[in-house]
Structures are given as C-alpha cells and as structure tokens.
Write an enzyme that holds these catalytic residues in place. Structure first.
Site, PDB file in Angstrom:
ATOM      1  N   LYS A 121       0.831  -1.202   0.000  1.00  0.00           N
ATOM      2  CA  LYS A 121       0.000   0.000   0.000  1.00  0.00           C
ATOM      3  C   LYS A 121       0.872   1.261   0.000  1.00  0.00           C
ATOM      4  CE  LYS A 121      -1.566   2.082   3.449  1.00  0.00           C
ATOM      5  NZ  LYS A 121      -2.038   2.403   4.788  1.00  0.00           N
ATOM      6  N   ASP A 139      -6.268   1.108   0.802  1.00  0.00           N
ATOM      7  CA  ASP A 139      -6.326   1.152   2.269  1.00  0.00           C
ATOM      8  C   ASP A 139      -7.748   0.787   2.687  1.00  0.00           C
ATOM      9  OD1 ASP A 139      -7.924   3.310   1.823  1.00  0.00           O
ATOM     10  OD2 ASP A 139      -6.842   4.669   3.158  1.00  0.00           O
TER      11      ASP A 139
END
Ligand code: SF4
Length: 250
Positions: A121, A139
């Site tokens: 991420k 996320d």
C-alpha cells in the site's frame, strides 16, 4: 447496471467534481512523504500532520534520520499508533535509503518494499503520488468504498481490490482515484453508517440499491417490529417476576 457503466459514472462524477483531489498528508519532498505514509498506517492523517513538523525539522535528511536511534525518533511520534515499531521502521528505512538507494526514494514498487515499514500500500502511494505511476493503493477506505459502490465484486483482500480497480479504471485515473475513494470514505461513505442521504453517488451505488429496495426495507421494518415486541415481552416478564418476589417476601 453493468460494471463498466458503474465505473464510467464513478470516473465522470469525480473528474468533474474533484479533479484536483490530493493526499491530506503534509509533506515537502518524497522523503517526507515516505515518512508520513509509513506513520499513517492505522492512524489518522490529522494526527500525522500534528507530529511531522517537529520530526521533519529534527531529521531534515535521510542521513540525519539514519544516524539517529529508534528511542530518539519515538519521542517525536509517541502519540501515533504503534510508535515503537514505527520508530524502528523509520530509522531502518532511512539507513536503506542512504546505503542502497543513495538518498533517492525509488519509484519501483518492489524496490520500495525492500525498506522496513513499506508494504504494498505504501509503495503504491509513493509510486502514484511522487512518480505519477499508474498504481492504486488500497487502504481501508478504498477497500470499503469500492466494494460498496460495486466497483469490485467478491474482492476479499486488498490485492484483489487493487487488481479489479487496475483492470477497470482508465490508466490515467488510477493515481487520483485512490484519493477520490479515500476522501469519499473519510467524509461520506464512512465505515459504520454511510451518509447515503447526502451522497451524490446513490443512483449508481450497489450498496444503496441493495439497502433501499422494497424487500430490504420490509426486512428492516420487520426487524424493528420484532425488537419492539421483544422489549414489551421482557418488560411484562420483569413486572411479573417483581410481583412474585414481592408476594414471596410477604
Ligand atoms: S450511496 Fe451510501 S454506500 Fe453508496 S457510496 Fe454513497 S454513502 Fe457509500
């Protein structure tokens, strides 16, 4: 509605209404963004923006951070989540940045992930925000909102969500779509009770459709009625047992 249509409406709406969406993290260089994104895991951007000014002032370069200790870094970030681990990650990241990448934050997703505290991420955020690469970071907000709107189907992991978004979103919108989904999730499509009453996406949102069809509303009403009935039943049982207790005392 076909998935492609839903994507088209999504891109149309946000391209018109949020053409300049950006991260809410404050930073002045790729190095500072890397620090802020590592710190932001399971923490709010607001909190990170409170601690980073002093941190950036004390550690203006990767060398200065690499020469520090997790104990010292901890004193600057004690109010964020998991400060012990994050302090270790920041010092470790700075060391690799200096020793391996010669102070240059890499643009490659795999290279980025060689640094402590940098998962897929974080790497995607850096690649897309700093290098404008066609990558999308998933996320918790992106995961939830993409699922609710119906941009993804049966995507149970962040990687599965990422793959579907990459497959359907026009490549040039990937980087900004990350911010669209995060901001929408942070302010409107919030986790516990999405604010559908003020959301402009209801007309193509799968979740909204599902939760506002007649059969769903009937189910909700039936559930409410059942709860009221249960409460009444409990009340009268309580009254009976109170009365019985009174009589046994006499
Ligand atoms: S309609 Fe509701 S569930 Fe759908 S995106 Fe908007 S807030 Fe989220």
């Amino acid at each position: 509605m076909l998935k492609q249509e839903r994507y088209r409406h999504f891109v149309d709406y946000f391209s018109k209404n949020q053409p300049d969406a950006v991260t809410e993290l404050h930073y002045g260089s790729p190095f500072q963004l890397l620090i802020a994104v590592i710190l932001s895991a399971q923490c709010t951007d607001k909190r990170i923006n409170q601690v980073t000014p002093a941190l950036f002032e004390r550690f203006p370069t990767a060398e200065s951070l690499a020469a520090s200790t997790p104990e010292e870094v901890f004193t600057y970030i004690r109010s964020v989540s998991y400060p012990n681990n994050k302090a270790k990650h920041l010092v470790g990241m700075a060391k690799i940045l200096v020793d391996v990448f010669h102070n240059e934050v890499p643009s490659d997703i795999d290279e980025l992930q060689k640094m402590p505290g940098v998962g897929r991420k974080t790497a995607n955020v850096i690649a897309s925000v700093v290098y404008d690469a066609p990558a999308i970071a998933v996320d918790t907000h992106v995961f939830r909102v993409a699922n609710r709107i119906g941009l993804t189907t049966n995507a149970r992991t962040p990687l599965a969500v990422e793959k579907q978004l990459v497959e359907y979103l026009p490549q040039e919108t990937l980087a900004i779509a990350h911010h669209w989904l995060i901001l929408h999730g942070r302010y409107i499509c919030v986790a516990r009770s999405p604010k559908c009453d003020i959301c402009p996406l209801t007309w193509f949102c799968k979740y909204y459709y599902r939760t506002h069809t007649e059969s769903y509303l009937q189910k909700v009403e039936a559930e409410k009625a059942r709860k009221v009935k249960d409460q009444k039943k409990k009340k009268s049982l309580d009254a009976i047992s109170k009365e019985l207790k009174k009589r046994s005392v006499k």
